[in-house]
Motif scaffolding. Structure first.
Motif, PDB file in Angstrom:
ATOM      1  N   PRO A 122     -22.475 -10.388 -17.051  1.00 53.01           N
ATOM      2  CA  PRO A 122     -22.855  -9.072 -16.518  1.00 53.01           C
ATOM      3  C   PRO A 122     -23.960  -8.439 -17.369  1.00 53.01           C
ATOM      4  N   PRO A 123     -24.668  -7.451 -16.837  1.00 52.74           N
ATOM      5  CA  PRO A 123     -25.639  -6.706 -17.644  1.00 52.74           C
ATOM      6  C   PRO A 123     -24.930  -6.024 -18.812  1.00 52.74           C
ATOM      7  N   TYR A 124     -25.621  -5.936 -19.935  1.00 54.69           N
ATOM      8  CA  TYR A 124     -25.024  -5.381 -21.153  1.00 54.69           C
ATOM      9  C   TYR A 124     -26.130  -4.830 -22.028  1.00 54.69           C
ATOM     10  N   ARG A 125     -25.743  -4.212 -23.138  1.00 58.70           N
ATOM     11  CA  ARG A 125     -26.728  -3.744 -24.110  1.00 58.70           C
ATOM     12  C   ARG A 125     -26.152  -3.929 -25.514  1.00 58.70           C
ATOM     13  N   LEU A 126     -26.638  -4.921 -26.236  1.00 59.23           N
ATOM     14  CA  LEU A 126     -26.195  -5.154 -27.607  1.00 59.23           C
ATOM     15  C   LEU A 126     -27.213  -6.044 -28.303  1.00 59.23           C
ATOM     16  N   ALA A 127     -27.973  -5.471 -29.211  1.00 54.79           N
ATOM     17  CA  ALA A 127     -29.007  -6.212 -29.921  1.00 54.79           C
ATOM     18  C   ALA A 127     -28.412  -6.962 -31.109  1.00 54.79           C
ATOM     19  N   MET A 128     -29.037  -8.080 -31.472  1.00 54.17           N
ATOM     20  CA  MET A 128     -28.538  -8.893 -32.579  1.00 54.17           C
ATOM     21  C   MET A 128     -28.594  -8.149 -33.904  1.00 54.17           C
ATOM     22  N   ALA A 129     -29.492  -7.170 -34.035  1.00 55.27           N
ATOM     23  CA  ALA A 129     -29.635  -6.446 -35.301  1.00 55.27           C
ATOM     24  C   ALA A 129     -28.535  -5.421 -35.531  1.00 55.27           C
TER      25      ALA A 129
END
Length: 247
Positions: A122-129
């Motif tokens: 699903p669409p999400y928002r979580l950056a590796m940093a």
């Protein structure tokens, strides 16, 4: 040859697939870590300081948190459709052989670790940093499990990831990182500067051209020849393939 890509901040929202099934994703050795990150992200999204922890811009906070809170129930879509933006526009997957692209492209993600184009999420928002309070920095979390779960059989790695994503997994075999520079004449002397936005477009075009041509370089030198034959100006500098744009 395997081409490693970062995800994109911009993502499609037209999912029509079944809810998330972690057992269906590529690289099953990453499943326990995926469960940990999902749980830690859900915990963060219940906190008042979630926007600050996740580094969300004010105008995108409400939508991003809503997506993250619905990860287990939201419709999914293949990674090939999920990621949009400059790099993926220039990659132009619709113009490529789907099977070859799915076999050769790996997308790195702060939430999923690594994905194939055919994986449904699903669409999400979580950056590796990001550093999740209960787990710490995601790059450090993923590094040991990626080392165990990703086996790419010694094929040449063409690494187009940005810094935080590159830190999550280092190829054990032959690997070349693609850098992009712009060259201008200053007082008759060529000067090079690193480019950012255009770097995404350039990496996307080079990945597209390599896959479209059916190139299968096995060494950095063969990669350089393939890229040059496709009309790009490039040179090898140690473990880097430096692509040069001219005004």
């Amino acid at each position: 040859m395997h081409i490693l890509l970062p995800p994109s901040e911009k993502k499609a929202t037209d999912g029509d697939g079944p809810p998330l099934d972690l057992t269906s994703l590529s690289f099953p050795g990453l499943t326990p870590a995926r469960e940990r990150v999902l749980a830690a992200l859900a915990e963060v999204c219940r906190r008042e300081d979630a926007p600050e922890v996740l580094g969300l811009p004010p105008g995108q906070t409400e939508e991003a948190l809503a997506r993250n809170k619905a990860l287990h129930d939201a419709p999914t879509l293949p990674a090939a459709r999920l990621y949009t933006g400059v790099l993926y526009d220039n990659l132009d997957l619709a113009d490529l052989d789907a099977d070859a692209a799915a076999e050769q492209i790996i997308i790195f993600s702060g939430l999923w670790g690594a994905l194939r184009l055919t994986d449904h999420v699903p669409p999400y928002r979580l950056a590796m940093a990001v550093a999740l309070p209960s787990e710490g920095r995601l790059g450090a979390l993923w590094r040991p499990v990626m080392r165990e779960a990703l086996s790419l059989d010694g094929d040449l790695i063409v690494d187009m990831r940005s810094g935080p994503y590159a830190s999550a997994w280092k190829a054990p075999g032959p690997a070349v990182a693609v850098r992009v520079f712009r060259e201008r004449l200053t007082g008759g002397v060529p000067k090079r500067t690193v480019v950012s936005h255009m770097a995404k477009a350039t990496r996307g075009r080079i990945a597209h051209d390599l896959l479209k041509s059916g190139a299968s370089p096995r060494t950095p030198d063969e990669l350089l020849k393939a890229v040059a034959d496709l009309g790009h100006t490039a040179e090898l500098n140690g473990a880097n393939l430096d692509v040069v744009l001219h005004d």
